[in-house]
Scaffold this motif. Sequence first.
Motif, PDB file in Angstrom:
ATOM      1  N   THR A 173      64.278 100.263  19.060  1.00 36.77           N
ATOM      2  CA  THR A 173      65.003 101.383  18.451  1.00 36.77           C
ATOM      3  C   THR A 173      65.281 102.474  19.482  1.00 36.77           C
ATOM      4  OG1 THR A 173      64.021 100.956  16.277  1.00 36.77           O
ATOM      5  CG2 THR A 173      64.913 103.159  16.663  1.00 36.77           C
ATOM      6  N   ALA A 174      64.277 102.804  20.267  1.00 35.52           N
ATOM      7  CA  ALA A 174      64.438 103.842  21.289  1.00 35.52           C
ATOM      8  C   ALA A 174      65.435 103.408  22.357  1.00 35.52           C
ATOM      9  CB  ALA A 174      63.081 104.162  21.921  1.00 35.52           C
ATOM     10  N   HIS A 175      65.284 102.185  22.853  1.00 40.94           N
ATOM     11  CA  HIS A 175      66.174 101.702  23.915  1.00 40.94           C
ATOM     12  C   HIS A 175      67.588 101.484  23.384  1.00 40.94           C
ATOM     13  CE1 HIS A 175      67.719  99.019  27.129  1.00 40.94           C
ATOM     14  NE2 HIS A 175      66.926  99.757  27.886  1.00 40.94           N
ATOM     15  N   GLY A 176      67.706 100.988  22.157  1.00 40.38           N
ATOM     16  CA  GLY A 176      69.024 100.773  21.567  1.00 40.38           C
ATOM     17  C   GLY A 176      69.774 102.075  21.368  1.00 40.38           C
ATOM     18  N   VAL A 200      64.497  98.935  12.417  1.00 40.63           N
ATOM     19  CA  VAL A 200      63.724  99.857  11.585  1.00 40.63           C
ATOM     20  C   VAL A 200      63.190  99.119  10.359  1.00 40.63           C
ATOM     21  CG1 VAL A 200      63.835 101.908  10.109  1.00 40.63           C
ATOM     22  CG2 VAL A 200      64.897 101.942  12.377  1.00 40.63           C
ATOM     23  N   ALA A 201      63.982  98.224   9.794  1.00 42.93           N
ATOM     24  CA  ALA A 201      63.530  97.447   8.635  1.00 42.93           C
ATOM     25  C   ALA A 201      62.294  96.617   8.979  1.00 42.93           C
ATOM     26  CB  ALA A 201      64.663  96.543   8.139  1.00 42.93           C
ATOM     27  N   VAL A 202      62.326  95.961  10.142  1.00 47.01           N
ATOM     28  CA  VAL A 202      61.162  95.181  10.584  1.00 47.01           C
ATOM     29  C   VAL A 202      59.960  96.095  10.811  1.00 47.01           C
ATOM     30  CG1 VAL A 202      60.230  93.774  12.472  1.00 47.01           C
ATOM     31  CG2 VAL A 202      62.539  93.336  11.598  1.00 47.01           C
ATOM     32  N   SER A 241      61.744 107.513  17.329  1.00 41.78           N
ATOM     33  CA  SER A 241      61.792 106.067  17.084  1.00 41.78           C
ATOM     34  C   SER A 241      60.477 105.559  16.501  1.00 41.78           C
ATOM     35  CB  SER A 241      62.107 105.325  18.381  1.00 41.78           C
ATOM     36  OG  SER A 241      63.369 105.705  18.903  1.00 41.78           O
ATOM     37  N   MET A 242      59.369 106.136  16.915  1.00 39.01           N
ATOM     38  CA  MET A 242      58.058 105.672  16.469  1.00 39.01           C
ATOM     39  C   MET A 242      57.740 106.033  15.019  1.00 39.01           C
ATOM     40  SD  MET A 242      55.639 106.359  19.820  1.00 39.01           S
ATOM     41  CE  MET A 242      54.197 105.668  19.014  1.00 39.01           C
ATOM     42  N   LEU A 271      54.808  93.584  16.081  1.00 42.98           N
ATOM     43  CA  LEU A 271      56.196  93.647  15.596  1.00 42.98           C
ATOM     44  C   LEU A 271      56.660  95.091  15.435  1.00 42.98           C
ATOM     45  CD1 LEU A 271      56.696  90.874  12.867  1.00 42.98           C
ATOM     46  CD2 LEU A 271      58.058  91.230  14.944  1.00 42.98           C
ATOM     47  N   ALA A 272      55.778  95.929  14.885  1.00 41.86           N
ATOM     48  CA  ALA A 272      56.123  97.333  14.690  1.00 41.86           C
ATOM     49  C   ALA A 272      56.367  98.022  16.034  1.00 41.86           C
ATOM     50  CB  ALA A 272      55.020  98.042  13.916  1.00 41.86           C
ATOM     51  N   LEU A 273      55.493  97.783  16.994  1.00 43.69           N
ATOM     52  CA  LEU A 273      55.640  98.400  18.314  1.00 43.69           C
ATOM     53  C   LEU A 273      56.899  97.911  19.020  1.00 43.69           C
ATOM     54  CD1 LEU A 273      51.928  98.265  19.561  1.00 43.69           C
ATOM     55  CD2 LEU A 273      53.209 100.277  18.825  1.00 43.69           C
ATOM     56  N   LEU A 274      57.173  96.613  18.907  1.00 40.91           N
ATOM     57  CA  LEU A 274      58.387  96.059  19.510  1.00 40.91           C
ATOM     58  C   LEU A 274      59.634  96.672  18.878  1.00 40.91           C
ATOM     59  CD1 LEU A 274      59.672  94.011  21.442  1.00 40.91           C
ATOM     60  CD2 LEU A 274      59.524  92.297  19.614  1.00 40.91           C
ATOM     61  N   SER A 275      59.607  96.872  17.574  1.00 38.27           N
ATOM     62  CA  SER A 275      60.740  97.478  16.869  1.00 38.27           C
ATOM     63  C   SER A 275      60.935  98.927  17.294  1.00 38.27           C
ATOM     64  CB  SER A 275      60.508  97.407  15.357  1.00 38.27           C
ATOM     65  OG  SER A 275      60.395  96.069  14.924  1.00 38.27           O
TER      66      SER A 275
END
Length: 361
Positions: free
Chosen positions: A245-248, A271-273, A62-63, A237-241
Amino acid sequence: MYDTKWLKSTMPKLKIHEPIFDYMRAIAVCAVVALHTSAIVVVKYISNPDSFGWWTGNVVNSMVRWCVPVFVMLSGALLLDPSKSETATEFFRKRINRILIPLVFWSLVYIILAWVFHSMQSGFNFIELLRRLVTGLLSGRPHYHLWFLFMIIGLYAITPILRLILKRFHSYCLYIGLGCLALTVYATGMQWTENIIIMARKIFATQFIEFIGYFILGSALFHNLRKQKTLWPFIALALLSMFTTAHGTYNQIINNHPVPFYFYSYNSPFVAVMVVSIFIVFCGLRDTLKVNKMITVLSDNSLGIYIIHAALLDIITQSMYRLCVMIHPVLFIPTAVVLLIALSVCISIGIRKIPIMRKVV
């Protein structure tokens, strides 16, 4: 959320060379290696998504989901540079040979190697080799990672047209890029477009379509953004995304969703964000980064690393399967990534020293 004075109304010419390009290539290609390595862990532990092993692979994967789109945005920043005045003929002459030779050579190498390994189990069958050649080249996926080379050729094909459009509407480049990306994100999330997108990904000539937004946005952001006062909002924002992504992905899997890896998609909203935020961070650092020898080596061999690491990863995971199983993902992923990058760089440098092979990496 960010300073609108960061946007410029005019587009300056690029410097002859900026270290930021090397940093983007180097970090992105290392992220690609981490992406493919962690994907093995995600698949291996998928029957137990609550395990620490699966979460290790999921978090790493995800990262680094931003890596391929950032490559596309970097290509957009370079190829859609408004200061370029070359003709379409000059453009194609320079770019197509640069990508076409590696694409043809490595497609054949990977197809033949796959056929040889398959034949060792079931006997040599040249009809099977022909089938692999046809399906691999038509689908643009002679090996799982080579689709990128086929896709980038599609973006090359429309670059002269995009240059004319963006030159005519240069004040709206940012909005055009955001609009194309938003449309792709929307289409990716809609059930009625699922079959269309699947079909587009199966034909090499249409794979580039879903990356047009990133391509244009790369140019729009790079050529229109001034240095930002603070990059922390975009880092956050990147870290939150990444977290989302991982949790989703975890939720999709435990709920047996028909598209379990939707959040991994390069065109999922999170991922776009993530991609745009990380690209903005890179752009914001462009005036502070200095030339670094290691970064330069990785950048110069980025194509070689991208192409070669997949073969090495296959060899490691197949020939040393028992050892890979015994090593916990927390150790396996970083060890494998470092090893793959180091070996790929050495092989790439070695190939480039052979005059007749120099153009394949």
